[in-house]
Scaffold this motif. Structure first.
Motif, PDB file in Angstrom:
ATOM      1  N   LYS A 118       0.854  -1.183   0.000  1.00  0.00           N
ATOM      2  CA  LYS A 118       0.000   0.000   0.000  1.00  0.00           C
ATOM      3  C   LYS A 118       0.894   1.238   0.000  1.00  0.00           C
ATOM      4  O   LYS A 118       2.082   1.129   0.286  1.00  0.00           O
ATOM      5  N   PRO A 119       0.339   2.406  -0.257  1.00  0.00           N
ATOM      6  CA  PRO A 119       1.188   3.612  -0.244  1.00  0.00           C
ATOM      7  C   PRO A 119       1.770   3.867   1.149  1.00  0.00           C
ATOM      8  O   PRO A 119       1.025   4.000   2.132  1.00  0.00           O
ATOM      9  N   ALA A 120       3.077   3.936   1.230  1.00  0.00           N
ATOM     10  CA  ALA A 120       3.735   4.100   2.532  1.00  0.00           C
ATOM     11  C   ALA A 120       3.373   5.433   3.185  1.00  0.00           C
ATOM     12  O   ALA A 120       3.382   5.552   4.412  1.00  0.00           O
ATOM     13  N   PHE A 123       1.030   5.574   6.146  1.00  0.00           N
ATOM     14  CA  PHE A 123       1.385   4.938   7.415  1.00  0.00           C
ATOM     15  C   PHE A 123       2.312   5.873   8.201  1.00  0.00           C
ATOM     16  O   PHE A 123       3.518   5.921   7.930  1.00  0.00           O
ATOM     17  N   LEU A 126       5.693   4.735   9.403  1.00  0.00           N
ATOM     18  CA  LEU A 126       6.768   4.498   8.439  1.00  0.00           C
ATOM     19  C   LEU A 126       7.390   5.804   7.956  1.00  0.00           C
ATOM     20  O   LEU A 126       8.230   5.795   7.054  1.00  0.00           O
ATOM     21  N   ASN A 127       6.971   6.876   8.547  1.00  0.00           N
ATOM     22  CA  ASN A 127       7.504   8.166   8.102  1.00  0.00           C
ATOM     23  C   ASN A 127       8.120   8.946   9.261  1.00  0.00           C
ATOM     24  O   ASN A 127       8.067  10.167   9.307  1.00  0.00           O
TER      25      ASN A 127
ATOM     26  N   ARG B 321      20.918   6.137   7.845  1.00  0.00           N
ATOM     27  CA  ARG B 321      20.230   6.957   6.832  1.00  0.00           C
ATOM     28  C   ARG B 321      21.179   7.884   6.080  1.00  0.00           C
ATOM     29  O   ARG B 321      20.726   8.783   5.355  1.00  0.00           O
ATOM     30  N   GLU B 442      12.623   4.472   0.386  1.00  0.00           N
ATOM     31  CA  GLU B 442      11.216   4.410  -0.029  1.00  0.00           C
ATOM     32  C   GLU B 442      10.798   2.963  -0.301  1.00  0.00           C
ATOM     33  O   GLU B 442       9.671   2.558  -0.006  1.00  0.00           O
ATOM     34  N   LYS B 445      10.114   1.283   3.015  1.00  0.00           N
ATOM     35  CA  LYS B 445       8.815   1.684   3.562  1.00  0.00           C
ATOM     36  C   LYS B 445       7.683   0.959   2.838  1.00  0.00           C
ATOM     37  O   LYS B 445       6.719   0.481   3.459  1.00  0.00           O
ATOM     38  N   SER B 446       7.805   0.885   1.534  1.00  0.00           N
ATOM     39  CA  SER B 446       6.774   0.208   0.756  1.00  0.00           C
ATOM     40  C   SER B 446       6.713  -1.279   1.110  1.00  0.00           C
ATOM     41  O   SER B 446       5.638  -1.847   1.314  1.00  0.00           O
ATOM     42  N   THR B 449       4.803  -2.222   4.245  1.00  0.00           N
ATOM     43  CA  THR B 449       3.333  -2.172   4.263  1.00  0.00           C
ATOM     44  C   THR B 449       2.694  -3.523   3.967  1.00  0.00           C
ATOM     45  O   THR B 449       1.526  -3.746   4.283  1.00  0.00           O
ATOM     46  N   VAL B 450       3.462  -4.428   3.363  1.00  0.00           N
ATOM     47  CA  VAL B 450       2.886  -5.730   2.995  1.00  0.00           C
ATOM     48  C   VAL B 450       2.595  -6.531   4.274  1.00  0.00           C
ATOM     49  O   VAL B 450       3.487  -6.758   5.086  1.00  0.00           O
ATOM     50  N   TRP B 452       0.699  -5.530   6.735  1.00  0.00           N
ATOM     51  CA  TRP B 452       0.729  -4.599   7.875  1.00  0.00           C
ATOM     52  C   TRP B 452      -0.223  -5.014   9.000  1.00  0.00           C
ATOM     53  O   TRP B 452       0.104  -4.916  10.177  1.00  0.00           O
ATOM     54  N   ALA B 464       8.464  -1.130  13.206  1.00  0.00           N
ATOM     55  CA  ALA B 464       7.905   0.208  13.046  1.00  0.00           C
ATOM     56  C   ALA B 464       7.207   0.663  14.330  1.00  0.00           C
ATOM     57  O   ALA B 464       7.324   1.826  14.744  1.00  0.00           O
ATOM     58  N   LEU B 490      14.672   0.754   8.546  1.00  0.00           N
ATOM     59  CA  LEU B 490      13.647   1.738   8.884  1.00  0.00           C
ATOM     60  C   LEU B 490      14.088   2.787   9.899  1.00  0.00           C
ATOM     61  O   LEU B 490      13.592   3.913   9.888  1.00  0.00           O
TER      62      LEU B 490
END
Lengths: 128, 646
Positions: A118-120, A123, A126-127, B321, B442, B445-446, B449-450, B452, B464, B490
Motif C-alpha cells: 500500500k502507499p507508505a 502509514f 513508516l515516516n 540513513r 522508499e 517503507k513500501s 506495508t505488505v 501490515w 515500526a 527503517l
C-alpha cells in the motif's frame, strides 16, 4: 540484502525458461488455463512451508539471502509453477512428487488474492 | 600491600601492610603442625615401646590449627581489579573461588568490581561481551573450576569471534595434596586453560600473588589490543584464600595500553591514490568502530570521497540513513573498481555468491579487474583450529593495522590528492548515491506495508511500532533476532551507542544475556536499551531475566516469538524438497509449540514486567508504552510478540 542482483537476474532467467516451457505446452495440467483455488492455496501455502521464507502475508523474508515479497505475484501461473520446479539459489526446488501442478496453481491464486503493498505515505509509523 | 607508586589508596596499603605481619605468622603455624602430624614415630606409637622421644610427643599440647587470618590473597587480587578499574564481576558462585568472592565483598566493599549474580556461566560471559561493546573496556567474570569453565566456553567463543575483550577467570586447586576428596578433585585440572586456548588471546595460571598482579595487568592489556579478544586466568584457591606472606614485595604494575597500530603510511598513501582515482570506490566495513571516533572518521572519509559504504553491521560504523550508506544496495559491489574492506572478518563472503545446493558452488560478486584492498588487524592474529577466519580472499593490497587508528592518515592523504576536478566529480557521484539511497528507503517503507495488519505480526510492523515509541528517547538497540533487516532499513541509527553488533560466533543463547550486559553499560548513561531476541535464543538462558530483575538493570526486551528455531526450519524444508519425499513433515524437532511458551508469564516468574503474548498488531503500541514506562523507572520489561518468521 547481499546478492540481490544475482538473485533477481536468476529469477528473470528462470522465469524466461518457464515461459518458454509453458508456451511449448509442457505444463499440461495448466494448459486449459484454469485458475487455482485461493482458499485451498492458502492452506497449501502454509502446509508446504512457503510461509517460512516468504511470510504468511507474502511479505518476504530471508534465509541466507533475501526471500522476495510474493504477495500479488505478477508471474503467470505457468511460469510460477515452472519456477518452483527449478528454483534458484537458496530456494528449494519443488518437484511434482511433493507439490502438484494443481497445488502450485492454488498457491499462485492465493498469492494473487493477497492485498500486497500500500502507499507508505498513508502509514505515519513508516515516516518517522 | 601495593607498592605502586601512584596508587590513590595509601590507607588501604597501610592497612594491609600491618595486617600482613599477622598473616605471615598465621601461615607459619600450619607448617609446624603438618610436620608434627606426619612424624612416623607418631603413626606407629601404639605398636612401639614408648621411648623418651615418643613419650615427649604424646605429652605435647595438640597441634595448633589457626582459625582466623587478617589478610588473604583475594584482598590483593581485589586491589589489582580496582587498579584496573574493573567495574563488574559476573559469576555463578562456586567454592573454587570462595576466597576471591569473600574478598570482593568484605575487602573491596562490593564495588569495582561489583558482583553480578548470574544463574549460568554462559550468561556471565555474554553479559561481559555486551557490556564491553558499549563501554569500550572489559569487565571480568569468574567461574568454577572445570565445570564452570565448560559452561562458559561457548560464550567465550562468541566473544572471540566478535573481537571483544572479556577477562575470564576460573577457580582451581593446583596442589594435589591440598584438594579435599570428591568435588575438589573433579573440579581441578593441571591445565584449565587448555579447553579455551583455541579461542582466547592469552591465558595463565599464576602461582604467586606477584605473578597474579603481572598476569592480570597483562591480560587486560592483551585483551584490549586489536584485534581484541577474551583472555583467561586460572586462580589457585590457595592463592586466593591464604594469608599474604610477601606483602612488602608485592607491586601492582602500571597498565600501559598498546596504542593500536596504524597501517604503513606508504601503503595508506597508495590506497589514498587508488581511492581518489577510482570511478566507483566502495568501502565495506564490519568491526571497524572500536570507539565513538570510528564512525566519525568513516563518515569523514566517505564524504570526502563521496563514495558508497556497505556496513556489515559488526559495530555501529556508519549512520543508517546517511546518503552514502549502500548496505541495502549491495549490487553496487559489482560496479566497483576499487573495493576497500576495513576490519572485515570474512571478506570472501561479501565478495562472492555462494549457492547452497546439492553441488555447492560460488562465483565472485565483483567485476574482473577490480582492485581489492584490506585494512585491518585481522591478519595480524589468527589461530588454526576453529575456522572463524573464513575462506581465503584474494586481494591486491593488504594493509595490516587498526583501521580506526589508520583513518586519520588515510583521510589526510586522500584530501591532499583531491583537486577541483576531482571534487566536482565526487559531488556528482555523491548525488547519484544519495538518490539511490532515497530510493532504497522508499522501497523499505513500501515493503513494510505488505501484511501490515497480519497476525502473526510481521517483523516490519513490529519494528515500526517499536521505533514509534522510542525514536524521541536516547535509545540503544543492542540485539536483534530479525537479522540486520528491518531496524536498519527503517530506523535512524546515527549515534555510536545505537548499535553494538551481533554475536560473532552465531552461538545461540547470546542475545538475551549480551543485551543485558549492554543495558548495564547503558544504565549509567541514562539510555533506553532495547533488544529483539528470538524465542529459541531466549530458552537457552531464560534465567538472565532474574539477573536483570535482581540487579535492577533497565532493558526493553522484545521476544520475537515465531515459535520455532526458524533458520533450521528453512534448512530442513530445503532438505525435504531436495529429497522429494514429503515437505509437510518438517516441524518435528524445529517448532517450539505444544505447548506454546508464555514468555510474559515466564518473565513475571523471574520478577520482570511481562506483556503478551501480543497477537494483534493493534495491541502493540499500548503494550510497548506500558513496558517502556517500566524501563524508564529503572526496571527490565519483556514484551512477547507472536510474529511471522522473518
Amino acid at each position: 540484502m547481499r546478492q540481490i542482483t544475482t538473485r533477481i537476474s536468476k529469477l528473470i532467467a528462470v522465469a524466461a525458461v518457464a515461459a518458454a516451457w509453458a508456451a511449448a505446452g509442457l505444463s499440461t495440467a495448466l494448459a486449459a488455463g484454469a485458475s487455482g483455488d485461493a482458499a485451498k492455496g492458502k492452506r497449501v501455502y502454509i502446509a508446504v512451508g512457503c510461509f517460512m521464507c516468504h511470510g504468511r502475508a507474502g511479505q518476504g523474508g530471508a534465509m541466507n539471502y533475501p526471500a522476495p515479497s510474493i504477495a500479488k505475484v505478477e508471474m503467470p501461473v505457468e511460469s510460477f509453477v515452472s519456477f518452483l520446479r527449478e528454483a534458484p539459489n537458496d530456494m528449494p526446488a519443488y518437484s511434482a512428487n511433493v507439490l502438484s501442478d494443481a497445488d502450485a496453481a492454488d498457491i499462485h491464486a492465493f498469492l494473487q488474492s493477497l492485498p500486497g503493498r500500500k502507499p507508505a505515505k498513508d502509514f505515519p509509523l513508516l515516516n518517522n | 600491600m601495593s607498592k605502586r607508586s601512584n596508587s590513590p589508596d595509601a590507607g588501604r596499603r597501610n592497612f594491609l601492610k600491618g595486617a600482613t605481619i599477622a598473616g605471615a605468622a598465621a601461615l607459619a603455624t600450619p607448617v609446624t603442625a603438618n610436620t608434627t602430624s606426619s612424624d612416623p614415630a607418631r603413626v606407629n606409637a601404639k605398636a612401639a615401646a614408648p621411648g623418651p622421644r615418643l613419650a615427649a610427643i604424646e605429652t605435647l599440647p595438640p597441634s595448633k590449627d589457626p582459625v582466623s587470618q587478617s589478610t588473604s590473597g583475594g584482598d590483593f587480587m581485589v586491589d589489582v581489579f580496582k587498579t584496573l578499574d574493573i567495574e563488574y564481576l559476573s559469576m555463578n558462585c562456586a567454592s573454587s573461588f570462595r576466597g576471591l568472592h569473600e574478598a570482593v565483598l568484605n575487602h573491596g566493599g562490593n564495588t569495582k568490581p561489583e558482583i553480578l549474580t548470574c544463574p549460568h556461566e554462559e550468561i556471565a560471559v555474554h553479559m561481559a561481551q555486551g557490556y564491553a561493546k558499549i563501554e569500550g573496556k572489559p569487565m571480568a567474570m569468574i567461574c568454577h573450576g572445570v565445570v564452570g569453565l565448560q559452561h562458559a566456553t561457548m560464550a567465550m567463543y562468541n566473544a572471540w569471534c566478535d573481537r571483544v575483550p572479556v577477562i575470564v577467570m576460573g577457580g582451581n586447586i593446583i596442589e594435589a595434596n591440598k584438594r579435599g576428596p570428591g568435588a575438589e578433585w573433579v573440579h581441578s585440572a593441571i591445565d584449565p586453560g587448555a579447553i579455551v586456548r583455541d579461542f582466547t588471546k592469552w591465558d595463565d595460571q599464576p602461582t604467586s600473588l606477584q605473578h597474579f598482579a603481572e598476569s592480570a595487568v597483562r591480560a587486560y592489556k592483551v585483551s584490549m589490543t586489536p584485534p581484541m579478544g577474551p583472555v583467561m586466568l586460572s586462580l589457585d584457591a590457595e592463592l586466593q584464600e591464604n594469608p599474604i606472606s610477601d606483602a612488602e614485595t608485592l607491586k601492582i604494575p602500571k597498565l600501559s595500553k598498546v596504542i593500536p597500530p596504524q597501517g604503513d603510511s606508504a601503503a595508506l598513501a597508495e590506497l589514498a591514490k587508488m581511492l581518489v582515482n577510482a570511478e566507483t570506490p566502495v568501502i565495506i566495513v564490519d568491526r571497524l568502530a572500536r570507539t565513538p571516533a570510528g564512525m566519525v572518521r568513516l563518515v569523514e572519509l566517505a564524504e570526502t570521497l563521496q563514495c558508497a559504504v556497505i556496513d556489515n553491521g559488526g559495530r555501529m560504523n556508519f549512520p543508517s540513513r546517511h546518503p552514502l550508506n549502500m548496505s541495502f544496495r549491495r549490487a553496487i559491489i559489482k560496479q566497483a573498481d576499487v573495493i576497500v574492506a576495513m576490519e572485515v572478518n570474512e571478506l570472501w563472503g561479501s565478495l562472492n555468491a555462494f549457492s547452497d545446493r546439492i553441488v555447492r558452488s560460488s562465483k565472485p560478486n565483483y567485476k574482473p579487474g577490480a582492485k581489492v584492498v584490506t585494512l585491518g588487524s585481522r591478519d595480524l592474529y589468527l589461530k588454526s583450529n576453529y575456522q572463524d577466519f573464513g575462506r581465503y580472499q584474494e586481494v591486491d593490497l593488504t594493509i595490516g593495522g587498526d583501521a580506526e587508528a589508520s583513518l586519520p592518515t588515510l583521510i589526510e592523504q586522500v584530501k591532499r590528492l583531491i583537486d577541483d576536478g576531482k571534487k566536482s566529480a565526487f559531488e556528482a557521484r555523491g548525488k547519484k548515491l544519495a538518490a539511490a539511497k532515497l530510493s532504497a528507503v522508499e522501497q523499505a517503507k513500501s515493503d513494510a506495508t505488505v501484511g501490515w495488519d497480519a497476525s502473526p505480526i510481521t517483523t516490519a510492523r513490529l519494528c515500526a511500532e517499536v521505533y514509534g515509541q522510542i525514536k524521541d528517547e536516547d535509545w540503544s538497540m543492542v540485539g536483534t533476532s530479525i537479522r540486520l533487516t528491518w531496524p536498519h532499513r527503517l530506523w535512524n541509527f546515527e549515534k555510536p551507542h545505537q548499535w553494538n553488533g551481533v554475536s560473532g560466533g552465531a552461538g545461540v543463547g547470546y542475545n538475551l544475556p549480551a543485551s543485558l550486559g549492554a543495558a548495564l553499560a547503558n544504565k549509567k548513561h541514562g539510555r533506553l536499551t532495547v533488544s529483539f531476541g528470538g524465542d529459541g535464543d531466549f530458552m537457552f538462558a531464560p534465567g538472565t531475566l532474574w539477573t536483570a530483575a535482581h540487579h535492577k538493570i533497565p532493558m526493553l526486551y522484545i521476544v520475537q516469538n515465531n515459535r520455532a528455531y526458524h533458520q533450521e526450519y528453512m534448512y530442513l524444508q530445503a532438505m525435504a524438497a531436495r529429497h522429494g519425499r514429503g515437505i509437510t513433515n518438517t516441524a518435528t524437532g524445529i517448532t517450539i509449540t505444544d505447548p506454546n511458551i508464555d514468555y510474559a508469564t515466564v518473565a513475571r516468574g523471574f520478577g520482570v514486567h511481562g506483556e503478551g503474548p501480543i497477537i494483534d498488531p493493534n495491541d502493540l503500541a499500548p503494550a510497548l508504552k506500558r513496558a517502556i514506562a517500566v524501563v524508564k523507572s529503572g526496571q527490565p520489561a519483556l514484551v512477547d510478540v507472536v510474529t511471522d518468521p522473518r
